[in-house]
Write a protein that holds these residues in place. Structure first.
Motif, PDB file in Angstrom:
ATOM      1  N   PRO A 137      42.378  33.972  31.090  1.00  0.00           N
ATOM      2  CA  PRO A 137      42.888  34.556  32.342  1.00  0.00           C
ATOM      3  C   PRO A 137      43.141  36.062  32.255  1.00  0.00           C
ATOM      4  N   ALA A 138      43.370  36.573  31.047  1.00  0.00           N
ATOM      5  CA  ALA A 138      43.587  38.014  30.878  1.00  0.00           C
ATOM      6  C   ALA A 138      42.288  38.761  30.634  1.00  0.00           C
ATOM      7  N   THR A 142      48.426  44.743  34.417  1.00  0.00           N
ATOM      8  CA  THR A 142      49.823  44.486  34.079  1.00  0.00           C
ATOM      9  C   THR A 142      50.251  43.087  34.480  1.00  0.00           C
ATOM     10  N   ASP A 143      49.887  42.673  35.687  1.00  0.00           N
ATOM     11  CA  ASP A 143      50.282  41.348  36.168  1.00  0.00           C
ATOM     12  C   ASP A 143      49.692  40.242  35.304  1.00  0.00           C
ATOM     13  N   LEU A 166      50.524  36.097  31.217  1.00  0.00           N
ATOM     14  CA  LEU A 166      50.145  35.469  29.959  1.00  0.00           C
ATOM     15  C   LEU A 166      51.314  35.468  28.981  1.00  0.00           C
ATOM     16  N   SER A 167      52.039  36.572  28.916  1.00  0.00           N
ATOM     17  CA  SER A 167      53.205  36.658  28.040  1.00  0.00           C
ATOM     18  C   SER A 167      54.257  35.633  28.431  1.00  0.00           C
ATOM     19  N   GLU A 197      53.053  45.404  27.857  1.00  0.00           N
ATOM     20  CA  GLU A 197      52.924  46.826  28.196  1.00  0.00           C
ATOM     21  C   GLU A 197      51.535  47.366  27.879  1.00  0.00           C
ATOM     22  N   LEU A 198      50.734  46.580  27.172  1.00  0.00           N
ATOM     23  CA  LEU A 198      49.378  46.972  26.806  1.00  0.00           C
ATOM     24  C   LEU A 198      48.459  45.771  26.989  1.00  0.00           C
ATOM     25  N   PRO A 199      47.170  46.000  27.224  1.00  0.00           N
ATOM     26  CA  PRO A 199      46.239  44.881  27.373  1.00  0.00           C
ATOM     27  C   PRO A 199      45.771  44.354  26.016  1.00  0.00           C
ATOM     28  N   VAL A 200      46.726  43.927  25.195  1.00  0.00           N
ATOM     29  CA  VAL A 200      46.432  43.557  23.810  1.00  0.00           C
ATOM     30  C   VAL A 200      47.247  42.330  23.407  1.00  0.00           C
TER      31      VAL A 200
END
Length: 245
Positions: A96-97, A127-128, A133-134, A178-181
């Motif tokens: 999904p990310a 960000t969303d 996911l988090s 805060e990051l796409p990681v």
């Protein structure tokens, strides 16, 4: 007529100011997050590999009882897609990310008795998507599920030559909002012994834990390396996104 022209001009100026204010407000809304996401999304190829995965990684206070650790890099894996680098269920969970690239490196400790693969999963999510996911990982405790274990990266002719999926003993997976990681690390014994019941790092580090992974400090290895690789990535991206004075 003059009064009418002045009224129109006045309204135009007010409208233009309001519009300009709205545009400025919108363009600077959460600028750090947007900038960090832009830089972070390209970090897999724009930041030197020795910065992401230093040849020597120092873990001051990272071992059991606050003992210091030093890890030596054995090899860096080629840039991989998620289907190649991750188990199918973990890749599906991250989908999904927009899972895009995976960078991995394998390290050994100073005694060459343990080995750890640490990885960075770069996504295309905004960000969303990353926050969602988090939240899912936290709410469903996905970071503790053994069917979502990260894969190892074995290295021929090294202490990690026999570091395969059956040797996974402890691990850490964390989604950065805060990051796409997504940052992960998975550790095991360098002698190639099979681990029947892998244990997540937080449980292996818990007081009184008696599993082989816990007693060997493999939870500390996984968490300590994930912490430091994440910290180095955050620091570098912060440097790249810092506005000049």
């Amino acid at each position: 007529m003059a009064a009418g022209v002045c009224a129109v001009l006045g309204l135009g100026l007010i409208g233009g100011a309001a519009t300009g204010s709205w545009l400025i407000s919108d363009s600077t809304a959460d600028p750090v997050a947007r900038s960090a996401y832009t830089v972070g999304r390209d970090a897999w190829h724009s930041i030197p590999v020795d910065t992401l995965f230093p040849r020597t990684l120092k873990g001051n206070g990272a071992g059991p009882g606050g003992a210091d650790r030093v890890w030596t890099r054995l090899a860096v894996a080629p840039d991989s897609g998620c289907a190649t680098a991750l188990d199918p269920l973990l890749a599906k969970t991250l989908r999904p990310a927009g899972c895009a690239h995976v960078l991995r490196a394998t390290y050994t400790d100073a005694t060459a008795s343990s080995v750890t693969t640490v990885g960075l999963v770069f996504t295309e999510g905004d960000t969303d998507a990353m926050r969602a996911l988090s939240t899912r990982f936290a709410d469903e405790h996905l970071d503790r599920r053994t069917d979502l274990l990260p894969r190892t990266y074995p290295v021929e002719n090294s202490p990690a030559a026999a570091f395969g999926n059956r040797q996974r003993a402890s691990w850490s997976v964390r989604v950065l909002s805060e990051l796409p990681v997504v940052v992960y690390a998975v550790s095991g014994f360098a002698d190639g012994r099979v681990t029947a019941a892998p244990q997540p790092a937080d449980r292996a580090m818990a007081s009184g834990a008696t599993t082989a992974a816990a007693q060997a400090g493999l939870g500390h290895e996984a968490k300590g390396m994930a912490d430091r690789v994440e910290r180095a990535l955050r620091t570098k991206i912060a440097d790249l996104t810092e506005k000049p004075e």
